[in-house]
Design a protein around this motif. Structure first.
Motif, PDB file in Angstrom:
ATOM      1  N   HIS A 194      -9.915  10.180   0.620  1.00 49.87           N
ATOM      2  CA  HIS A 194      -8.787  10.046   1.547  1.00 49.87           C
ATOM      3  C   HIS A 194      -8.862  11.091   2.662  1.00 49.87           C
ATOM      4  O   HIS A 194      -8.585  10.779   3.823  1.00 49.87           O
ATOM      5  CB  HIS A 194      -7.476  10.178   0.781  1.00 49.87           C
ATOM      6  CG  HIS A 194      -7.106   8.950   0.015  1.00 49.87           C
ATOM      7  ND1 HIS A 194      -6.422   7.901   0.568  1.00 49.87           N
ATOM      8  CD2 HIS A 194      -7.344   8.589  -1.282  1.00 49.87           C
ATOM      9  CE1 HIS A 194      -6.236   6.953  -0.336  1.00 49.87           C
ATOM     10  NE2 HIS A 194      -6.785   7.344  -1.465  1.00 49.87           N
ATOM     11  N   LEU A 221      -2.654  -3.597   6.084  1.00 52.47           N
ATOM     12  CA  LEU A 221      -2.326  -3.233   4.704  1.00 52.47           C
ATOM     13  C   LEU A 221      -1.545  -4.364   4.051  1.00 52.47           C
ATOM     14  O   LEU A 221      -0.604  -4.852   4.590  1.00 52.47           O
ATOM     15  CB  LEU A 221      -1.477  -1.955   4.693  1.00 52.47           C
ATOM     16  CG  LEU A 221      -2.175  -0.706   5.229  1.00 52.47           C
ATOM     17  CD1 LEU A 221      -1.252   0.490   5.075  1.00 52.47           C
ATOM     18  CD2 LEU A 221      -3.468  -0.453   4.488  1.00 52.47           C
ATOM     19  N   THR A 267      -9.412  -1.868  12.284  1.00 56.37           N
ATOM     20  CA  THR A 267      -8.810  -1.492  11.013  1.00 56.37           C
ATOM     21  C   THR A 267      -8.148  -2.694  10.359  1.00 56.37           C
ATOM     22  O   THR A 267      -7.427  -3.444  11.009  1.00 56.37           O
ATOM     23  CB  THR A 267      -7.743  -0.398  11.239  1.00 56.37           C
ATOM     24  OG1 THR A 267      -8.358   0.684  11.914  1.00 56.37           O
ATOM     25  CG2 THR A 267      -7.173   0.069   9.918  1.00 56.37           C
ATOM     26  N   THR A 324      -7.726   4.391   4.218  1.00 54.63           N
ATOM     27  CA  THR A 324      -7.764   3.559   5.416  1.00 54.63           C
ATOM     28  C   THR A 324      -8.347   4.359   6.573  1.00 54.63           C
ATOM     29  O   THR A 324      -8.089   5.545   6.723  1.00 54.63           O
ATOM     30  CB  THR A 324      -6.359   3.067   5.797  1.00 54.63           C
ATOM     31  OG1 THR A 324      -5.513   4.202   6.033  1.00 54.63           O
ATOM     32  CG2 THR A 324      -5.755   2.219   4.694  1.00 54.63           C
ATOM     33  N   ARG A 375      -6.340   2.373  -1.495  1.00 53.31           N
ATOM     34  CA  ARG A 375      -7.626   2.564  -0.818  1.00 53.31           C
ATOM     35  C   ARG A 375      -7.452   3.422   0.427  1.00 53.31           C
ATOM     36  O   ARG A 375      -6.439   3.312   1.134  1.00 53.31           O
ATOM     37  CB  ARG A 375      -8.242   1.223  -0.435  1.00 53.31           C
ATOM     38  CG  ARG A 375      -7.535   0.485   0.682  1.00 53.31           C
ATOM     39  CD  ARG A 375      -8.210  -0.856   0.974  1.00 53.31           C
ATOM     40  NE  ARG A 375      -7.590  -1.528   2.102  1.00 53.31           N
ATOM     41  CZ  ARG A 375      -6.488  -2.249   2.048  1.00 53.31           C
ATOM     42  NH1 ARG A 375      -5.881  -2.399   0.887  1.00 53.31           N
ATOM     43  NH2 ARG A 375      -5.991  -2.818   3.130  1.00 53.31           N
ATOM     44  N   LEU A 381      -1.342   2.988  10.429  1.00 57.74           N
ATOM     45  CA  LEU A 381      -2.233   2.657   9.331  1.00 57.74           C
ATOM     46  C   LEU A 381      -3.244   3.753   9.040  1.00 57.74           C
ATOM     47  O   LEU A 381      -3.775   3.828   7.940  1.00 57.74           O
ATOM     48  CB  LEU A 381      -3.004   1.363   9.645  1.00 57.74           C
ATOM     49  CG  LEU A 381      -2.194   0.076   9.657  1.00 57.74           C
ATOM     50  CD1 LEU A 381      -3.103  -1.093   9.968  1.00 57.74           C
ATOM     51  CD2 LEU A 381      -1.519  -0.132   8.315  1.00 57.74           C
ATOM     52  N   LEU A 382      -3.530   4.576  10.006  1.00 61.16           N
ATOM     53  CA  LEU A 382      -4.603   5.548   9.862  1.00 61.16           C
ATOM     54  C   LEU A 382      -4.041   6.954   9.714  1.00 61.16           C
ATOM     55  O   LEU A 382      -3.676   7.595  10.695  1.00 61.16           O
ATOM     56  CB  LEU A 382      -5.531   5.499  11.086  1.00 61.16           C
ATOM     57  CG  LEU A 382      -6.099   4.133  11.436  1.00 61.16           C
ATOM     58  CD1 LEU A 382      -7.016   4.241  12.645  1.00 61.16           C
ATOM     59  CD2 LEU A 382      -6.843   3.536  10.260  1.00 61.16           C
ATOM     60  N   HIS A 385       0.855  -1.173   0.000  1.00 62.48           N
ATOM     61  CA  HIS A 385       0.000   0.000   0.000  1.00 62.48           C
ATOM     62  C   HIS A 385       0.901   1.236   0.000  1.00 62.48           C
ATOM     63  O   HIS A 385       2.015   1.212   0.535  1.00 62.48           O
ATOM     64  CB  HIS A 385      -0.894  -0.014   1.242  1.00 62.48           C
ATOM     65  CG  HIS A 385      -1.995   1.007   1.212  1.00 62.48           C
ATOM     66  ND1 HIS A 385      -1.774   2.340   1.479  1.00 62.48           N
ATOM     67  CD2 HIS A 385      -3.325   0.895   0.936  1.00 62.48           C
ATOM     68  CE1 HIS A 385      -2.917   2.998   1.377  1.00 62.48           C
ATOM     69  NE2 HIS A 385      -3.872   2.154   1.050  1.00 62.48           N
TER      70      HIS A 385
END
Length: 368
Positions: free
Chosen positions: A289, A368, A365, A313, A311, A174-175, A139
């Motif tokens: 996003h 990735l 969540t 997240t 994508r 990740l976020l 990702h």
């Protein structure tokens, strides 16, 4: 005592990519808290990027093109100086992949220039990073984080010692999160007041820069907004640029409580509208996003584009579609036909269900 380090990060040219780069910026701020972090990028991203935590200043940089290579050292130096960078640039980090942006970074005089070894730009980089193996499957968040880690190690050597911290587990990054400035919020509030829109509203972004190859049909959006008003008991803003007004009007025309604001918002104003919304629905775009990074319940409709690398997240993000016909180039007639077939098959009821899910209890969540 280690000297203060000056870092210049050339940000991506697309809004969504800038958002996906936020974890990399956060990492640099965490592990190099004494460094001065400057961002370079498109002029219309100035307000948005300057508002992010830890950013010391912004340098306007050409988007792309051969002109970047011809741009003189003195002109580039002026841009850097006008941004308030008074010392030499220790590390220049490229989150772009083009030859021209690498040439631009070379013109800044940055002593260490780090970026992926793509587009024949090895000559301009002091640390070309391979991008030919597993990196291609990551990702984009992870791709940017890896470059930030390399910048960290280069900086640590410059300071004759190890970095203060190791990279945190990827799960903590990740976020992406973004900060919205007060002026941006005020601009959005003024527009809402003019349009007669209260504090609770949903936003849809039905059109993307790629056009129909990524866009869910307007008639589907029109059916959806009627259901959204009934389900969420709030007005709906249809957003977009000036060239997308007709598409937005096709969705909003004749529907009470549906407001066509296409062409009436700057990028900053659009971000301000997202910051106050209760729901976002749109395609594979920068707006999705930003909405996800703001923690907004977000539904992203993918057609033939591959969501695995790009994508959004977030804990309140639901994606529809898994990138059918992933190998089709978006610019081809085959792509347009495939997109029409795939997007048409996604029904408004399915998107409404996704909106319910995104607005429900916060989910774990996905990795990735």
């Amino acid at each position: 005592m280690a000297k203060q380090i000056t870092l210049l990060v050339r940000m991506p040219n697309w809004l969504g990519d800038c958002v996906m780069a936020m974890p990399a910026l956060r990492h640099l701020s965490d592990v190099l808290p004494e460094a001065r972090l400057y961002l370079a990028g498109r002029e219309n991203f100035r307000t948005f990027l300057s508002a992010q935590p830890g950013v010391a200043g912004f340098v306007p940089a050409p988007e792309k093109g051969f002109g970047n290579i011809l741009r003189g050292i003195s002109e580039t130096a002026r841009l850097v100086r006008d941004a308030g960078i008074e010392s030499d640039i220790d590390v220049g980090l490229l989150l772009t992949n083009s030859l021209s942006t690498a040439a631009w970074m070379w013109r800044t005089g940055a002593r260490h220039r780090i970026g992926y070894d793509l587009d024949c730009r090895r000559f301009f980089l002091t640390r070309p990073v391979p991008f030919g193996g597993v990196e291609q499957t990551w990702h984009c968040i992870r791709s940017y984080l890896w470059l930030a880690k390399i910048a960290e190690t280069v900086t640590a050597r410059e300071n004759d010692g190890p970095s203060a911290k190791e990279v945190k587990p990827l799960g903590e990054y990740l976020l992406p999160s973004v900060r919205v400035g007060d002026a941006t919020l005020a601009e959005a509030a003024a527009l809402r007041k003019t349009a007669g829109i209260g504090d609770r509203y949903a936003v849809i972004a039905p059109a993307s820069a790629y056009g129909a190859v990524k866009d869910w049909p307007p008639d589907h959006y029109r059916d959806l907004v009627v259901q959204l008003q009934r389900e969420f008991d709030c007005p709906v803003i249809v957003s977009g640029g000036g060239s997308q007004y007709d598409t937005a009007e096709r969705i909003a025309s004749g529907l009470a409580g549906v407001h066509n604001l296409a062409g009436r918002t700057s990028l900053d104003c659009f971000i301000g509208l997202l910051a106050g919304a209760c729901l976002f629905v749109g395609g594979d775009s920068g707006g999705a996003h930003v909405a996800a990074a703001l923690g907004l319940p977000t539904v992203v409709i993918f057609g033939i584009t591959n969501p695995s690398r790009t994508r959004p997240t977030g804990r309140r993000v639901v994606t529809i579609g898994d990138g059918e016909d992933r190998d089709v180039k978006l610019s081809t007639p085959e792509a347009r036909e495939a997109a029409k077939r795939v997007l048409q098959a996604i029904r408004p009821d399915a998107v409404l269900d996704a909106a319910r899910k995104a607005s429900g209890p916060v989910a774990e969540t996905a990795g990735l």
